[in-house]
Design a protein around this motif. Structure first.
Motif, PDB file in Angstrom:
ATOM      1  N   LEU A 315      -3.054  12.515  39.085  1.00 56.82           N
ATOM      2  CA  LEU A 315      -2.730  13.872  38.660  1.00 56.82           C
ATOM      3  C   LEU A 315      -1.281  14.237  38.940  1.00 56.82           C
ATOM      4  O   LEU A 315      -0.540  14.641  38.039  1.00 56.82           O
ATOM      5  CB  LEU A 315      -3.672  14.853  39.360  1.00 56.82           C
ATOM      6  N   HIS A 316      -0.849  14.110  40.197  1.00 52.30           N
ATOM      7  CA  HIS A 316       0.514  14.490  40.571  1.00 52.30           C
ATOM      8  C   HIS A 316       1.357  13.288  41.007  1.00 52.30           C
ATOM      9  O   HIS A 316       2.506  13.450  41.401  1.00 52.30           O
ATOM     10  CB  HIS A 316       0.482  15.534  41.693  1.00 52.30           C
ATOM     11  N   GLN A 317       0.781  12.101  40.934  1.00 51.25           N
ATOM     12  CA  GLN A 317       1.569  10.917  41.207  1.00 51.25           C
ATOM     13  C   GLN A 317       2.481  10.636  40.016  1.00 51.25           C
ATOM     14  O   GLN A 317       2.177  11.021  38.898  1.00 51.25           O
ATOM     15  CB  GLN A 317       0.660   9.707  41.471  1.00 51.25           C
ATOM     16  N   VAL A 318       3.587   9.956  40.277  1.00 51.65           N
ATOM     17  CA  VAL A 318       4.578   9.687  39.234  1.00 51.65           C
ATOM     18  C   VAL A 318       4.547   8.208  38.873  1.00 51.65           C
ATOM     19  O   VAL A 318       4.534   7.345  39.757  1.00 51.65           O
ATOM     20  CB  VAL A 318       5.987  10.096  39.707  1.00 51.65           C
ATOM     21  N   CYS A 319       4.548   7.924  37.576  1.00 53.82           N
ATOM     22  CA  CYS A 319       4.472   6.535  37.118  1.00 53.82           C
ATOM     23  C   CYS A 319       5.755   5.764  37.404  1.00 53.82           C
ATOM     24  O   CYS A 319       5.718   4.629  37.851  1.00 53.82           O
ATOM     25  CB  CYS A 319       4.158   6.499  35.625  1.00 53.82           C
ATOM     26  N   ASP A 322      11.489   5.272  42.286  1.00 58.59           N
ATOM     27  CA  ASP A 322      12.449   4.314  42.817  1.00 58.59           C
ATOM     28  C   ASP A 322      11.754   3.420  43.838  1.00 58.59           C
ATOM     29  O   ASP A 322      10.548   3.527  44.081  1.00 58.59           O
ATOM     30  CB  ASP A 322      13.678   5.020  43.400  1.00 58.59           C
ATOM     31  N   GLU A 323      12.500   2.518  44.450  1.00 60.23           N
ATOM     32  CA  GLU A 323      11.909   1.520  45.332  1.00 60.23           C
ATOM     33  C   GLU A 323      11.252   2.128  46.558  1.00 60.23           C
ATOM     34  O   GLU A 323      10.392   1.499  47.198  1.00 60.23           O
ATOM     35  CB  GLU A 323      12.977   0.505  45.753  1.00 60.23           C
ATOM     36  N   ASN A 324      11.626   3.358  46.902  1.00 55.08           N
ATOM     37  CA  ASN A 324      11.000   4.055  48.019  1.00 55.08           C
ATOM     38  C   ASN A 324       9.818   4.906  47.557  1.00 55.08           C
ATOM     39  O   ASN A 324       9.287   5.699  48.322  1.00 55.08           O
ATOM     40  CB  ASN A 324      12.021   4.938  48.733  1.00 55.08           C
ATOM     41  N   ARG A 325       9.463   4.723  46.277  1.00 55.28           N
ATOM     42  CA  ARG A 325       8.379   5.474  45.646  1.00 55.28           C
ATOM     43  C   ARG A 325       8.593   6.989  45.760  1.00 55.28           C
ATOM     44  O   ARG A 325       7.687   7.760  46.033  1.00 55.28           O
ATOM     45  CB  ARG A 325       7.019   5.067  46.239  1.00 55.28           C
ATOM     46  N   SER A 326       9.834   7.376  45.548  1.00 50.03           N
ATOM     47  CA  SER A 326      10.173   8.798  45.511  1.00 50.03           C
ATOM     48  C   SER A 326      10.807   9.117  44.173  1.00 50.03           C
ATOM     49  O   SER A 326      11.113   8.229  43.382  1.00 50.03           O
ATOM     50  CB  SER A 326      11.149   9.147  46.640  1.00 50.03           C
ATOM     51  N   TYR A 327      10.994  10.393  43.911  1.00 47.27           N
ATOM     52  CA  TYR A 327      11.616  10.845  42.667  1.00 47.27           C
ATOM     53  C   TYR A 327      12.418  12.087  43.002  1.00 47.27           C
ATOM     54  O   TYR A 327      12.129  12.812  43.950  1.00 47.27           O
ATOM     55  CB  TYR A 327      10.555  11.137  41.608  1.00 47.27           C
ATOM     56  N   TYR A 328      13.433  12.303  42.248  1.00 50.62           N
ATOM     57  CA  TYR A 328      14.366  13.365  42.567  1.00 50.62           C
ATOM     58  C   TYR A 328      15.131  13.709  41.307  1.00 50.62           C
ATOM     59  O   TYR A 328      14.865  13.168  40.239  1.00 50.62           O
ATOM     60  CB  TYR A 328      15.312  12.936  43.694  1.00 50.62           C
ATOM     61  N   PHE A 329      16.076  14.611  41.423  1.00 52.01           N
ATOM     62  CA  PHE A 329      16.890  14.996  40.277  1.00 52.01           C
ATOM     63  C   PHE A 329      18.339  14.592  40.560  1.00 52.01           C
ATOM     64  O   PHE A 329      18.879  14.954  41.599  1.00 52.01           O
ATOM     65  CB  PHE A 329      16.813  16.514  40.074  1.00 52.01           C
ATOM     66  N   PRO A 330      19.013  13.828  39.676  1.00 57.04           N
ATOM     67  CA  PRO A 330      18.488  13.318  38.409  1.00 57.04           C
ATOM     68  C   PRO A 330      17.432  12.229  38.628  1.00 57.04           C
ATOM     69  O   PRO A 330      17.307  11.690  39.705  1.00 57.04           O
ATOM     70  CB  PRO A 330      19.727  12.773  37.705  1.00 57.04           C
ATOM     71  N   MET A 331      16.699  11.909  37.562  1.00 57.49           N
ATOM     72  CA  MET A 331      15.553  11.019  37.677  1.00 57.49           C
ATOM     73  C   MET A 331      15.968   9.596  38.063  1.00 57.49           C
ATOM     74  O   MET A 331      16.942   9.069  37.555  1.00 57.49           O
ATOM     75  CB  MET A 331      14.804  10.964  36.339  1.00 57.49           C
ATOM     76  N   THR A 338      14.040   0.819  39.930  1.00 56.23           N
ATOM     77  CA  THR A 338      12.844   1.466  39.400  1.00 56.23           C
ATOM     78  C   THR A 338      11.590   0.609  39.593  1.00 56.23           C
ATOM     79  O   THR A 338      11.609  -0.602  39.384  1.00 56.23           O
ATOM     80  CB  THR A 338      13.036   1.754  37.896  1.00 56.23           C
ATOM     81  N   ILE A 339      10.522   1.295  39.990  1.00 53.63           N
ATOM     82  CA  ILE A 339       9.199   0.679  40.049  1.00 53.63           C
ATOM     83  C   ILE A 339       8.304   1.447  39.077  1.00 53.63           C
ATOM     84  O   ILE A 339       8.281   2.677  39.088  1.00 53.63           O
ATOM     85  CB  ILE A 339       8.614   0.745  41.473  1.00 53.63           C
ATOM     86  N   VAL A 340       7.569   0.727  38.225  1.00 59.03           N
ATOM     87  CA  VAL A 340       6.747   1.360  37.195  1.00 59.03           C
ATOM     88  C   VAL A 340       5.279   1.048  37.433  1.00 59.03           C
ATOM     89  O   VAL A 340       4.918  -0.071  37.809  1.00 59.03           O
ATOM     90  CB  VAL A 340       7.152   0.863  35.788  1.00 59.03           C
ATOM     91  N   CYS A 341       4.447   2.046  37.194  1.00 59.88           N
ATOM     92  CA  CYS A 341       3.004   1.863  37.340  1.00 59.88           C
ATOM     93  C   CYS A 341       2.483   0.880  36.300  1.00 59.88           C
ATOM     94  O   CYS A 341       3.122   0.641  35.272  1.00 59.88           O
ATOM     95  CB  CYS A 341       2.285   3.207  37.222  1.00 59.88           C
ATOM     96  N   TRP A 350       5.470  11.102  34.012  1.00 63.99           N
ATOM     97  CA  TRP A 350       6.191   9.852  33.804  1.00 63.99           C
ATOM     98  C   TRP A 350       7.250   9.645  34.887  1.00 63.99           C
ATOM     99  O   TRP A 350       7.239   8.647  35.592  1.00 63.99           O
ATOM    100  CB  TRP A 350       6.824   9.837  32.424  1.00 63.99           C
ATOM    101  N   ASP A 351       8.166  10.621  35.034  1.00 67.12           N
ATOM    102  CA  ASP A 351       9.276  10.429  35.971  1.00 67.12           C
ATOM    103  C   ASP A 351       9.455  11.597  36.942  1.00 67.12           C
ATOM    104  O   ASP A 351      10.489  11.710  37.590  1.00 67.12           O
ATOM    105  CB  ASP A 351      10.586  10.181  35.213  1.00 67.12           C
ATOM    106  N   GLY A 352       8.447  12.447  37.052  1.00 73.12           N
ATOM    107  CA  GLY A 352       8.522  13.569  37.980  1.00 73.12           C
ATOM    108  C   GLY A 352       8.863  14.884  37.320  1.00 73.12           C
ATOM    109  O   GLY A 352       8.521  15.954  37.827  1.00 73.12           O
ATOM    110  N   LEU A 353       9.543  14.822  36.177  1.00 74.13           N
ATOM    111  CA  LEU A 353       9.919  16.023  35.428  1.00 74.13           C
ATOM    112  C   LEU A 353       9.376  15.996  34.008  1.00 74.13           C
ATOM    113  O   LEU A 353       9.055  17.033  33.432  1.00 74.13           O
ATOM    114  CB  LEU A 353      11.446  16.161  35.403  1.00 74.13           C
ATOM    115  N   HIS A 354       9.265  14.799  33.448  1.00 67.95           N
ATOM    116  CA  HIS A 354       8.757  14.614  32.089  1.00 67.95           C
ATOM    117  C   HIS A 354       7.392  13.950  32.136  1.00 67.95           C
ATOM    118  O   HIS A 354       7.026  13.345  33.145  1.00 67.95           O
ATOM    119  CB  HIS A 354       9.740  13.777  31.269  1.00 67.95           C
ATOM    120  N   LEU A 355       6.655  14.042  31.034  1.00 70.82           N
ATOM    121  CA  LEU A 355       5.284  13.552  31.002  1.00 70.82           C
ATOM    122  C   LEU A 355       5.177  12.213  30.289  1.00 70.82           C
ATOM    123  O   LEU A 355       6.119  11.751  29.634  1.00 70.82           O
ATOM    124  CB  LEU A 355       4.389  14.587  30.317  1.00 70.82           C
ATOM    125  N   THR A 356       4.022  11.591  30.428  1.00 73.00           N
ATOM    126  CA  THR A 356       3.762  10.317  29.754  1.00 73.00           C
ATOM    127  C   THR A 356       3.390  10.561  28.297  1.00 73.00           C
ATOM    128  O   THR A 356       3.030  11.671  27.900  1.00 73.00           O
ATOM    129  CB  THR A 356       2.600   9.574  30.433  1.00 73.00           C
TER     130      THR A 356
END
Length: 392
Positions: A315-319, A322-331, A338-341, A350-356
């Motif tokens: 639900l609120h996890q991000v696909c 970064d390597e620390n499994r965090s997200y921030y602005f800018p993406m 980058t690590i991808v689900c 998708w990236d914390g601000l935009h959707l899949t």
């Protein structure tokens, strides 16, 4: 034998229904093209032109675009965005970005113009960029453009095309096309919120943002546009980036049903209420124009309130993190770290601000099929071959 009175009533009823349906079909039945304005939620490649610059933006790189296009296309998602699905639903080709057609509109033919254009740019704002500079908000990216600039682009192209073709033909293009104005304004709030401004400061932007959208609608109406869809804001309190920035140990700040920040969603609702009130005012002034509100907020909440129903397990996890499994602005998505689900279709974000793509597809389906537009677009739009297999 003369028909009975009930039979006459029935005949008149059928005749009226047919006439009404024909009227709706002639107005809404077959849009010839789409013209779109907005930001990264609907950019289909206008920002992609920066990819050859010394400092290309993250969206220039995989994993952006990996799901459907299998390459980055300038869309801020793993695949398609809402605009793509609307075009498919209407039986139209994907809307081409302005900056990649006819050298940014220069020398574009009437035939090309008639196919529609997308003026949306990632990072775009409703307000002029000078507004943010004057208030000391310095996190606005250099590639951002305002809604005013996007309107300048279409006016410039319109003037160029119509100078060499019949003006009535240009009018027909605008009358028979679907114009989508937004979502726009979300970045105006994002830049303030991510600059640690108070909610009071951010709320003071709402009348200014709505006024800019209203002015743009009026300008399009004066150009002869017949149908304009205006999306509202997303539920900002549900975006993972804000759940990270405004994380708190106070459980009363969160909606127990979906884990979203209540106060930030209240702000989104306030923007959407003010926008809808302005649309009502414009409808009263221009009753011949079909002005449609697209309820992005509740289309997203429909997913978040019952994610398993739609196949989402995250639900609120991000696909894309970064390597620390965090997200921030800018993406961080699109960087070497980058690590991808494994399966973006199970994620809303998708990236914390935009959707899949999976989430965007459901939003588009809500707009086209369900009661998330006012007036209801699914009633007004009665064509497409079984809606192209329900947006495959």
């Amino acid at each position: 034998m003369a028909p009975s009175i009930p039979s006459l009533h029935l005949a008149f009823a059928f005749a009226f229904a047919f006439a009404f349906a024909f009227s709706l079909h002639s107005v809404f039945g077959r849009y010839t093209s789409i013209f779109n304005f907005g930001d990264s939620l609907s950019d289909t490649g206008n920002l992609y032109y920066t990819c050859s610059s010394p400092n290309p933006v993250n969206v220039c790189f995989l994993p952006y675009g990996e799901t459907f296009f299998h390459r980055p296309t300038g869309r801020f998602s793993d695949g398609r965005v809402v605009l793509d699905f609307i075009a498919t639903w209407l039986g139209l080709p994907l809307v081409r970005p302005y900056r990649r057609v006819g050298l940014g509109g220069e020398g574009i033919s009437a035939e090309e113009f008639g196919k529609g254009l997308n003026f949306a740019v990632g990072g775009a704002t409703a307000l002029d960029l000078s507004f943010f500079e004057e208030r000391g908000v310095h996190n606005v990216p250099s590639h951002a453009v305002s809604l005013g600039i996007q309107l300048h682009w279409i006016n410039k192209t319109y003037s160029s095309v119509c100078a060499s073709s019949a003006s009535s033909g240009c009018r027909d293009i605008f009358k028979n096309s679907l114009f989508i104005l937004g979502e726009i304004g979300g970045n105006d709030y994002n830049y303030f919120l991510l600059d640690n401004r108070t909610i009071t400061e951010v709320t003071s932007l709402v009348p200014l943002v709505v006024k800019e959208i209203s002015s743009a609608i009026t300008e399009l109406i004066e150009l002869g546009v017949g149908t304009i869809m205006v999306p509202g804001n997303l539920p900002l309190g549900c975006l993972p980036i804000y759940l990270q920035v405004y994380a708190t140990s106070n459980p009363s700040q969160y909606d127990p049903q979906n884990g979203c920040l209540k106060w930030l969603n209240q702000f989104s609702k306030y923007h959407n209420e003010q926008l809808q009130q302005e649309l009502e005012r414009i409808r009263a002034l221009h009753p011949h124009v079909h002005l449609i509100y697209a309820d992005y907020f509740n289309a997203v909440m429909r997913i978040l309130n019952a994610p398993k129903k739609f196949g989402f397990t995250n639900l609120h996890q991000v696909c894309c993190v970064d390597e620390n499994r965090s997200y921030y602005f800018p993406m961080p998505c699109g960087l070497p770290s980058t690590i991808v689900c494994d399966d973006p279709s199970k994620y809303v974000s998708w990236d914390g601000l935009h959707l899949t793509e999976a989430a965007y597809k459901l939003i588009a389906t809500s707009l086209m099929q369900a009661s998330f537009t006012a007036p209801q677009f699914s009633i007004l739009q009665q064509n497409s071959s079984t809606k192209l297999l329900q947006l495959q």
